[in-house]
Design an enzyme around this catalytic site. Structure first.
Site, PDB file in Angstrom:
ATOM      1  N   ASP A  92      -5.364  -3.170  -2.434  1.00 37.92           N
ATOM      2  CA  ASP A  92      -6.794  -3.128  -2.781  1.00 37.92           C
ATOM      3  C   ASP A  92      -6.998  -3.626  -4.208  1.00 37.92           C
ATOM      4  OD1 ASP A  92      -5.370  -0.863  -3.529  1.00 37.92           O
ATOM      5  OD2 ASP A  92      -6.978   0.560  -3.089  1.00 37.92           O
ATOM      6  N   ASP A 142      -6.668 -15.942   2.454  1.00 35.40           N
ATOM      7  CA  ASP A 142      -8.040 -16.447   2.644  1.00 35.40           C
ATOM      8  C   ASP A 142      -8.868 -16.201   1.385  1.00 35.40           C
ATOM      9  OD1 ASP A 142      -7.409 -17.137   5.248  1.00 35.40           O
ATOM     10  OD2 ASP A 142      -9.286 -16.345   6.074  1.00 35.40           O
ATOM     11  N   ASP A 197      -2.080 -12.394   5.065  1.00 38.99           N
ATOM     12  CA  ASP A 197      -3.113 -13.099   5.821  1.00 38.99           C
ATOM     13  C   ASP A 197      -4.460 -12.948   5.113  1.00 38.99           C
ATOM     14  OD1 ASP A 197      -4.388 -14.406   8.023  1.00 38.99           O
ATOM     15  OD2 ASP A 197      -5.063 -12.428   8.707  1.00 38.99           O
ATOM     16  N   LYS A 216       0.884  -1.174   0.000  1.00 36.95           N
ATOM     17  CA  LYS A 216       0.000   0.000   0.000  1.00 36.95           C
ATOM     18  C   LYS A 216       0.921   1.222   0.000  1.00 36.95           C
ATOM     19  CE  LYS A 216      -4.131   1.867   0.279  1.00 36.95           C
ATOM     20  NZ  LYS A 216      -5.122   1.779  -0.822  1.00 36.95           N
TER      21      LYS A 216
HETATM   22  C1  IPM Z   1      -3.281 -17.582   9.623  1.00 40.27           C
HETATM   23  C2  IPM Z   1      -4.169 -17.269  10.793  1.00 40.27           C
HETATM   24  C3  IPM Z   1      -3.342 -16.614  11.902  1.00 40.27           C
HETATM   25  C4  IPM Z   1      -2.761 -15.338  11.345  1.00 40.27           C
HETATM   26  C5  IPM Z   1      -4.104 -16.345  13.209  1.00 40.27           C
HETATM   27  C6  IPM Z   1      -4.750 -17.600  13.758  1.00 40.27           C
HETATM   28  C7  IPM Z   1      -3.231 -15.706  14.236  1.00 40.27           C
HETATM   29  O1  IPM Z   1      -5.230 -16.455  10.390  1.00 40.27           O
HETATM   30  O2  IPM Z   1      -2.309 -18.352   9.809  1.00 40.27           O
HETATM   31  O3  IPM Z   1      -3.540 -17.101   8.527  1.00 40.27           O
HETATM   32  O4  IPM Z   1      -3.428 -14.296  11.338  1.00 40.27           O
HETATM   33  O5  IPM Z   1      -1.605 -15.366  10.912  1.00 40.27           O
HETATM   34 MG    MG Z   2      -5.317 -16.147   8.299  1.00 36.00          MG
END
Ligand code: IPM
Ligand code: MG
Length: 366
Positions: A229, A257, A253, A196
């Site tokens: 973004d 996801d 992180d 960013k």
């Molecule tokens: C990940 C998880 C962890 C993170 C949490 C559980 C602390 O979300 O490994 O991605 O944020 O790194």
């Molecule tokens: Mg995570």
């Protein structure tokens, strides 16, 4: 493992086993079953030293990362973690939260390099919210810096204000860039770095250091810069264009996801957290999923793919890693799936199915 079995094995390793919380122990059990088969199939003996971490450790000892767990990791070649966390510990003070155990193991062992491979598989395209034509050919490696940034900066809280400091040093950025550069060289030679830089000073430092390291040491690797973004959007519009995606701790992180949904389920994504020696911590990215814990329906594939990453990166057992991965892909093609992917198989049914295919591939090879 008794001594005579150990001495017959061509290769012997010790792994710290950390089942943790929620579905963690269920998927860990699945890994155990597969690892137990490695001796018979491949003459590879893996001794598991089981220890507490996370909420389970808080309940038993008051500490989410007990010294015994640290000691076990120190004398192991790798650590295999199920998951940590759950609503039971949500109101605990920061240092007695399960997640603190995970952050502490990452920092204690300098596990700065987090690898999250995102590879789509044709049989599973239908389970992603994206259209299949966008998913074809997706094979990207998320390289997330794991021991710096806002996760580990100074923090404080007063009643009505709080602060989390995001700090990075040149050497922290250099070492993760080198790891990404080495990986890019073994892949398609392209790095997309995500930051960013239009707002954050740390991001401007990242841009400077990453381009310098690549220019000086990896002139054969190409670099593209994306703001976080816009990266979040490009992951959905052109996921197959990416090769290595390099980013700081928190952006990695969040984006990992998001990227997991390209594959169809979070229950499919493994991860490796590595330091500068061969030691690594291997874990599925899905977390403890307290809503389905104890029901036998946790998806064990992310954990089993994490076992394959462990075999490859820390134990240098590439053939065994490939055999395990192929057994898993065969199960996907045969529709052996848990409810998160529209299937009706239980965690143990899937584990048994992977083990059967692994044994038969070893028999055929042998
Ligand atoms: C990940 C998880 C962890 C993170 C949490 C559980 C602390 O979300 O490994 O991605 O944020 O790194
Ligand atoms: Mg995570």
């Amino acid at each position: 493992m008794n001594k005579s079995t150990t001495s017959r094995s061509a290769k012997t390793f010790r792994v710290a086993g950390l089942p943790g919380d929620g579905v963690g122990p269920e998927v860990y059990q699945s890994a155990r079953q597969v690892l137990a088969l490695m001796d018979a199939c491949f003459n590879l003996s893996i001794e598991l030293d089981e220890q507490l971490i996370g909420g389970a450790a808080v309940d038993a000892t008051g500490n989410p990362l007990p010294q015994a767990t640290i000691d076990a990791c120190k004398s192991a070649d790798a650590a295999l973690l199920g998951a940590v966390g759950g609503p039971k510990w949500d109101t605990n003070p920061a240092e007695q939260r399960p997640e603190f155990g995970l952050l502490k193991i990452r920092s204690t062992f300098n596990l700065f390099c987090n690898l999250r491979p995102i590879v789509t598989h044709p049989t599973l395209h239908a389970f992603s919210p994206l259209r299949p034509e966008r998913l074809a050919g997706v094979d990207l490696m998320m390289v997330r810096e794991l021991t710096g940034g806002i996760y580990f900066g100074k923090k404080w809280r007063e009643a009505d204000q709080a602060e989390d400091v995001c700090r990075y040093t040149r050497s922290e950025i250099e070492r993760i860039t080198r790891a990404a550069g080495d990986l890019a060289r073994q892949r398609k030679g392209r790095i997309t770095m995500v930051d960013k830089a239009n707002v954050l000073e740390t991001s401007r430092l990242w841009r400077e250091v990453v381009s310098q390291v690549l220019e000086d040491e990896f002139p054969d690797v190409s670099l593209e810069n994306l703001l976080v973004d816009s990266a979040a959007m490009h992951l959905l519009t052109r996921p197959a264009d990416f090769d290595v995606m390099l980013t700081e701790n928190m952006f990695g992180d969040i984006l990992s996801d998001e990227a997991s949904m390209l594959c169809g389920s979070m229950g499919l994504l493994p991860s490796a957290s590595l330091n500068e020696s061969r030691f690594g911590l291997y874990e599925p990215i899905h977390g403890s999923a307290p809503d389905i814990a104890g029901q036998g329906k946790a998806n064990p594939y992310a954990m089993l793919l994490s076992v394959a990453m462990m075999l490859r990166h820390s134990l240098d057992c590439t053939n065994e890693a490939e055999a395990l991965e192929h057994s898993i892909y065969r199960c996907w093609d045969e529709g052996i799936l848990t409810p998160d992917l529209g299937g009706a198989c239980s965690t143990t049914q899937i584990t048994d199915a992977v083990c059967e295919r692994l044994s038969s591939s070893a028999n055929t090879a042998g």
